[in-house]
Design a protein around this motif. Structure first.
Motif, PDB file in Angstrom:
ATOM      1  N   GLY A 148      66.653  50.966   5.550  1.00 52.59           N
ATOM      2  CA  GLY A 148      67.959  50.768   4.925  1.00 52.59           C
ATOM      3  C   GLY A 148      69.131  50.908   5.875  1.00 52.59           C
ATOM      4  O   GLY A 148      70.236  51.282   5.444  1.00 52.59           O
ATOM      5  N   TRP A 149      68.945  50.585   7.151  1.00 54.44           N
ATOM      6  CA  TRP A 149      70.040  50.675   8.119  1.00 54.44           C
ATOM      7  C   TRP A 149      70.957  49.469   7.988  1.00 54.44           C
ATOM      8  O   TRP A 149      70.627  48.487   7.325  1.00 54.44           O
ATOM      9  CB  TRP A 149      69.486  50.789   9.540  1.00 54.44           C
ATOM     10  N   ASN A 150      72.127  49.553   8.641  1.00 55.11           N
ATOM     11  CA  ASN A 150      73.130  48.509   8.443  1.00 55.11           C
ATOM     12  C   ASN A 150      72.790  47.193   9.122  1.00 55.11           C
ATOM     13  O   ASN A 150      73.431  46.181   8.875  1.00 55.11           O
ATOM     14  CB  ASN A 150      74.513  48.991   8.910  1.00 55.11           C
ATOM     15  N   SER A 151      71.803  47.179  10.006  1.00 55.79           N
ATOM     16  CA  SER A 151      71.385  45.939  10.647  1.00 55.79           C
ATOM     17  C   SER A 151      69.951  46.064  11.119  1.00 55.79           C
ATOM     18  O   SER A 151      69.421  47.173  11.271  1.00 55.79           O
ATOM     19  CB  SER A 151      72.297  45.603  11.833  1.00 55.79           C
ATOM     20  N   LEU A 152      69.340  44.900  11.355  1.00 54.48           N
ATOM     21  CA  LEU A 152      67.963  44.889  11.838  1.00 54.48           C
ATOM     22  C   LEU A 152      67.872  45.486  13.241  1.00 54.48           C
ATOM     23  O   LEU A 152      66.900  46.164  13.579  1.00 54.48           O
ATOM     24  CB  LEU A 152      67.441  43.448  11.844  1.00 54.48           C
ATOM     25  N   GLY A 153      68.916  45.245  14.051  1.00 53.89           N
ATOM     26  CA  GLY A 153      68.932  45.790  15.403  1.00 53.89           C
ATOM     27  C   GLY A 153      68.973  47.304  15.405  1.00 53.89           C
ATOM     28  O   GLY A 153      68.247  47.962  16.173  1.00 53.89           O
ATOM     29  N   THR A 154      69.821  47.876  14.543  1.00 57.34           N
ATOM     30  CA  THR A 154      69.900  49.339  14.443  1.00 57.34           C
ATOM     31  C   THR A 154      68.571  49.921  13.996  1.00 57.34           C
ATOM     32  O   THR A 154      68.084  50.917  14.540  1.00 57.34           O
ATOM     33  CB  THR A 154      71.000  49.750  13.452  1.00 57.34           C
ATOM     34  N   SER A 155      67.952  49.272  13.001  1.00 50.19           N
ATOM     35  CA  SER A 155      66.662  49.743  12.496  1.00 50.19           C
ATOM     36  C   SER A 155      65.607  49.740  13.604  1.00 50.19           C
ATOM     37  O   SER A 155      64.834  50.697  13.753  1.00 50.19           O
ATOM     38  CB  SER A 155      66.203  48.849  11.340  1.00 50.19           C
TER      39      SER A 155
END
Length: 382
Positions: free
Chosen positions: A243-250
């Motif tokens: 549930g992070w704000n972007s796929l990159g952050t995840s």
């Protein structure tokens, strides 16, 4: 003849005095380079130099236990990043750590001391803050290695619990059971290092064999019996189930597992005063361990990502470890799953033993430099 006899007597006397000075049998004193290094560091040799290249390579490989740790920390990577995040993240982490440990290996070749980082900081830091930064680094390293002991023991203990859950449906997973297993594994590791320390080099070489052979004992059944995912989904499918704000952050958050699987190759540095020809053997063993574990880790990671099966079901496995469920789903056999998982239990227990060895040498060296309370007690060698 009298002159020759007197010279021989003088040499014998010198050897005896040298032995008495170092309190170590002559065959364990190392070579001339070791003696020069100890002299340059202002240290007295009090430990036996009984490690060679293979045994210290085994020390580094089995302590880090890269492919074993990758399996135990699958949940984080599959949740944040997915199979593609795991694989490409591991490649990035390996390249980064290869550069980091190349720097550490270079410093180890210049100053092979059990103190490691805090000694190097005292050499390279600005004079105005050498003592402070060295002191802080010493405490971080000493406490960090102490904590690392129970982290590996925790993985080993809870994997044992996971096997019990798999084999006995009536068993209720209790966290205090895991705590007792952690205490037992840690106590065994301390016992081994206390009474069987002379056997440690031989054991490390044997465990290195298990570390390599065990990998193939696991991946071959998986490749033969497990369902296969497509290469496209394995190498290109990223997840953001956290549930992070972007796929990159995840994906970056999912790096935590792969970083953990590649951290700590400085362990061999803290054994440097027990390595023969340390200034040459140590850096070679460090870099070799990084390369060997990187290759083994990548092979295991690619294999497990291809043979996961249904990701959602293995992430909710009652065993607490997705890899145990993958083993069982692939083989359909309790016996095969138990054997495959037992390989990890043995190698991770060996890693705990090695962790104790590393942590004890780090604490001993820091105490020798009066970095901890009761330094005389902790630095004493019988």
């Amino acid at each position: 003849m009298d002159t020759e006899t007197s010279k021989s007597s003088a040499w014998v006397q010198t050897d005896v005095e040298e032995m008495n000075q170092y309190h170590v049998p002559a065959k364990y004193l190392g070579n001339g380079a070791d003696k020069r290094d100890m002299s340059a560091l202002g240290r007295e040799q009090v430990l036996r130099r009984n490690f060679r290249f293979i045994s210290i390579l085994g020390f580094g490989c089995t302590l880090i236990a890269t492919w074993e740790v990758i399996l135990t920390l699958l949940t984080d990577g599959l949740t944040d990043g997915g199979t593609a995040g795991l694989i490409w993240g591991f490649v990035i982490v390996c390249v980064g750590f290869l550069l980091v440990f190349a720097s550490l290996a270079e410093m180890a070749s210049m100053a092979p001391t059990s103190g490691g980082q805090y000694h190097w900081v005292s050499e390279f830091a600005p004079k105005s803050c050498q003592k402070f930064l060295s002191y802080v680094t010493g405490w971080l390293c000493a406490t960090g290695w102490q904590c690392a002991i129970v982290s590996i023991a925790f993985l080993t203990g809870t994997i044992i619990q996971g096997l019990i859950v798999l084999n006995d449906e009536s068993y209720v997973f209790q966290r205090w059971h895991g705590t007792l297993l952690v205490v037992a594994i840690t106590a065994f590791s301390v016992f081994f290092n206390t009474f069987l320390a002379k056997r440690l080099p031989m054991v490390e070489a044997l465990i290195l064999i298990l570390h390599i052979v065990g990998l193939f004992a696991i991946i071959i059944p998986l490749w033969v019996m497990a369902p296969r995912a497509s290469a496209k989904s394995v190498f290109t499918q990223f997840n953001n189930d956290g549930g992070w704000n972007s796929l990159g952050t995840s994906t970056l958050v999912g790096f935590s597992g792969t970083i953990t699987a590649m951290i700590g190759y400085d362990c061999a540095v803290h054994m440097s005063e027990e390595i023969r020809n340390a200034s040459e053997t140590l850096p070679k063993a460090m870099m070799s361990a990084v390369v060997v574990n990187s290759v083994l880790g990548l092979v295991m990671l690619v294999t497990i990502c291809f043979t996961l099966g249904d990701v959602d079901s293995i992430l909710t496995s009652p065993t607490g470890y997705p890899f145990i469920q993958v083993f069982f789903n692939s083989t359909g056999s309790y016996a095969a799953t138990n054997v495959m998982t037992a390989i990890l239990i043995v190698t991770l227990t060996a890693s705990t033993i090695t962790e104790v060895a590393t942590a004890s040498r780090q604490l001993w060296s820091f105490a020798r430099d009066n970095g901890v309370p009761f330094g005389e007690f902790f630095s004493h060698v019988s």
